[in-house]
Design a protein around this motif. Structure first.
Motif, PDB file in Angstrom:
ATOM      1  N   PHE A  28       7.148  -1.298   6.568  1.00  0.00           N
ATOM      2  CA  PHE A  28       6.615  -0.667   4.768  1.00  0.00           C
ATOM      3  C   PHE A  28       7.486  -1.255   3.940  1.00  0.00           C
ATOM      4  CE2 PHE A  28       4.950   1.206   8.422  1.00  0.00           C
ATOM      5  CZ  PHE A  28       3.458   0.425   8.378  1.00  0.00           C
TER       6      PHE A  28
ATOM      7  N   GLY B 134      -1.557  -3.816   0.252  1.00  0.00           N
ATOM      8  CA  GLY B 134      -1.424  -2.973   1.148  1.00  0.00           C
ATOM      9  C   GLY B 134      -0.837  -3.324   2.756  1.00  0.00           C
TER      10      GLY B 134
ATOM     11  N   SER C  66      -1.864  -2.988   6.849  1.00  0.00           N
ATOM     12  CA  SER C  66      -2.407  -3.442   8.052  1.00  0.00           C
ATOM     13  C   SER C  66      -1.786  -3.470   9.157  1.00  0.00           C
ATOM     14  CB  SER C  66      -3.180  -4.662   7.913  1.00  0.00           C
ATOM     15  OG  SER C  66      -4.345  -4.535   9.348  1.00  0.00           O
TER      16      SER C  66
ATOM     17  N   ILE D 243       6.226   5.472   6.068  1.00  0.00           N
ATOM     18  CA  ILE D 243       4.771   5.489   4.993  1.00  0.00           C
ATOM     19  C   ILE D 243       4.179   5.828   3.877  1.00  0.00           C
ATOM     20  CG2 ILE D 243       2.282   6.195   5.817  1.00  0.00           C
ATOM     21  CD1 ILE D 243       3.239   5.468   8.782  1.00  0.00           C
TER      22      ILE D 243
ATOM     23  N   VAL E  96       2.647   5.125   0.042  1.00  0.00           N
ATOM     24  CA  VAL E  96       1.554   5.722   0.013  1.00  0.00           C
ATOM     25  C   VAL E  96       1.772   6.613  -1.554  1.00  0.00           C
ATOM     26  CG1 VAL E  96      -0.251   7.544   0.352  1.00  0.00           C
ATOM     27  CG2 VAL E  96       0.771   6.294   2.626  1.00  0.00           C
TER      28      VAL E  96
ATOM     29  N   THR F 167      -0.052   2.098  -2.473  1.00  0.00           N
ATOM     30  CA  THR F 167       0.453   0.876  -0.980  1.00  0.00           C
ATOM     31  C   THR F 167      -1.185   1.421   0.069  1.00  0.00           C
ATOM     32  OG1 THR F 167       2.295   0.255  -1.147  1.00  0.00           O
ATOM     33  CG2 THR F 167       1.400  -0.391   0.885  1.00  0.00           C
TER      34      THR F 167
ATOM     35  N   LEU G 179      -3.040   1.615   3.497  1.00  0.00           N
ATOM     36  CA  LEU G 179      -3.174   1.907   4.601  1.00  0.00           C
ATOM     37  C   LEU G 179      -4.237   1.283   5.394  1.00  0.00           C
ATOM     38  CD1 LEU G 179      -1.360   5.100   4.909  1.00  0.00           C
ATOM     39  CD2 LEU G 179       0.056   3.086   4.594  1.00  0.00           C
TER      40      LEU G 179
ATOM     41  N   THR H  28      -5.159   1.447   8.195  1.00  0.00           N
ATOM     42  CA  THR H  28      -5.416   2.141   9.917  1.00  0.00           C
ATOM     43  C   THR H  28      -5.986   1.171  10.590  1.00  0.00           C
ATOM     44  OG1 THR H  28      -6.482   3.963   9.261  1.00  0.00           O
ATOM     45  CG2 THR H  28      -4.032   3.804   8.392  1.00  0.00           C
TER      46      THR H  28
ATOM     47  N   VAL I 161      -6.628   5.379   1.888  1.00  0.00           N
ATOM     48  CA  VAL I 161      -6.225   3.956   3.772  1.00  0.00           C
ATOM     49  C   VAL I 161      -8.049   3.205   3.756  1.00  0.00           C
ATOM     50  CG1 VAL I 161      -7.087   4.979   6.083  1.00  0.00           C
ATOM     51  CG2 VAL I 161      -5.389   6.297   4.998  1.00  0.00           C
TER      52      VAL I 161
END
Length: 335
Positions: free
Chosen positions: A224, A234, A236, A250, A254, A258, A260, A262, A300
């Protein structure tokens, strides 16, 4: 205003591949499922040139690839396989254009990233391009130019769209760890320096000037922090492969803005839980990280865990619809 600042990152989309071989049916399904965030479908069941590697190899500029028994190999001139890959992509773009008339909104297109491409494409000696730093540089430069032309073509066909580019990098962790096997299978290629990996990714990301790029990997241990530094807007990933070791990376991603993507919906046929159940793990992660629940919908996008090429057409439609409902659940009940 840049394309990135206009991009809204809606709550749900797909990863890329779909089952079957009918481009119009796939485009109809995708645009019908995601009214505000469709994507250009990939249909690998049609054969060589529609697979992930072959499709992107067909986009390369002044580099060409052909199918050998061992896989895709770089050659001197465009042959039948390159022409076939470009023809299939043209068919897919025709179908997308048909079902996005007057569309104004976010649209995702996918291509293989430079390091997974270098791990998969063979040189004339049968070894992966990854074995030759010069070949890696040439490949990344060719890919960058090919992506620039591809994005321009999509803009021409869907002029109202705000484009997001997804780079598929399932081999990235193996490249960083020196786990990509040589042609003999008895050894592995040495790990590539992280700074070189990051710099190359940054160069390819920069091709989408002003637009957002998301990097996709359905492998464990997605890097990440490296992807964030390389300019990815982002990341994935397959949510089921996360461990608590990923928490800090993570959380930092965030907080840095960035997005996410998910992957919480299984990519192959099976029973689907209720939409709220599908995103329960995301809510749990949020609580563990101490992040504001209200940030969930802003941070998200819900997707399948990986591509849907191995699913039945019926399940693929269900999975995409389920992503939309799960995203709505997350937005309506972030706690």
């Amino acid at each position: 205003m840049s394309e990135n600042s206009q991009f809204r990152f809606p709550g749900a989309t797909g990863v890329g591949s779909m089952p079957g071989g009918d481009a119009r049916e796939a485009a109809k399904t995708v645009t019908g499922s995601f009214e505000d965030f469709p994507f250009l479908p990939e249909l690998p069941a049609r054969g060589p040139g529609t697979d992930m590697i072959g499709r992107t190899a067909g986009m390369l500029v002044e580099l060409y690839a052909r199918v050998e028994p061992s896989g895709w190999r770089i050659g001197d001139r465009p042959g039948r396989d390159t022409k076939r890959a470009r023809s299939w992509l043209g068919e897919d773009l025709d179908a997308l254009e048909e079902f996005t008339q007057d569309y104004e909104g976010d649209l995702k297109v996918q291509a293989v990233g430079p390091w997974t491409l270098a791990a998969a494409l063979e040189l004339r000696n049968g070894e992966a391009a990854l074995s030759d730093p010069g070949a890696c540089r040439d490949l990344a430069a060719s890919l960058g130019e090919g992506l620039r032309l591809h994005l321009a073509e999509v803009r021409r066909r869907v002029p109202g769209a705000r484009l997001l580019l997804q780079l598929d990098e399932p081999s990235l962790t193996a490249v960083l760890r020196g786990q990509v096997r040589t042609a003999s299978g008895y050894r592995t290629h040495r790990a590539v320096d992280r700074q070189i990996v990051e710099a190359t990714l940054r160069d390819v990301v920069a091709v989408h000037d002003g637009g957002p790029v998301v990097v996709h990997s359905c492998a464990p241990d997605v890097p990440f922090a490296l992807l964030r530094r390389a300019g990815a807007a982002g990341v994935s990933f397959d949510f089921s492969l996360l461990t608590e070791r990923d928490d800090d990376a993570i959380g930092e991603a965030v907080e840095a803005g960035t997005r996410l993507f998910t992957g919480v919906v299984p990519g192959t046929d099976g029973p689907l839980s209720d939409p709220a159940g599908s995103v329960m793990g995301v809510r749990t992660l949020w609580r563990r990280l101490g992040l504001r629940p209200g940030l969930l919908a802003q941070a998200v996008t819900v997707t399948p865990a990986c591509g849907l090429a191995g699913a039945s057409p019926g399940y693929a439609r269900q999975a995409l619809a389920h992503c939309v409902r799960a995203a709505r659940s997350l937005a309506d009940n972030p706690e």
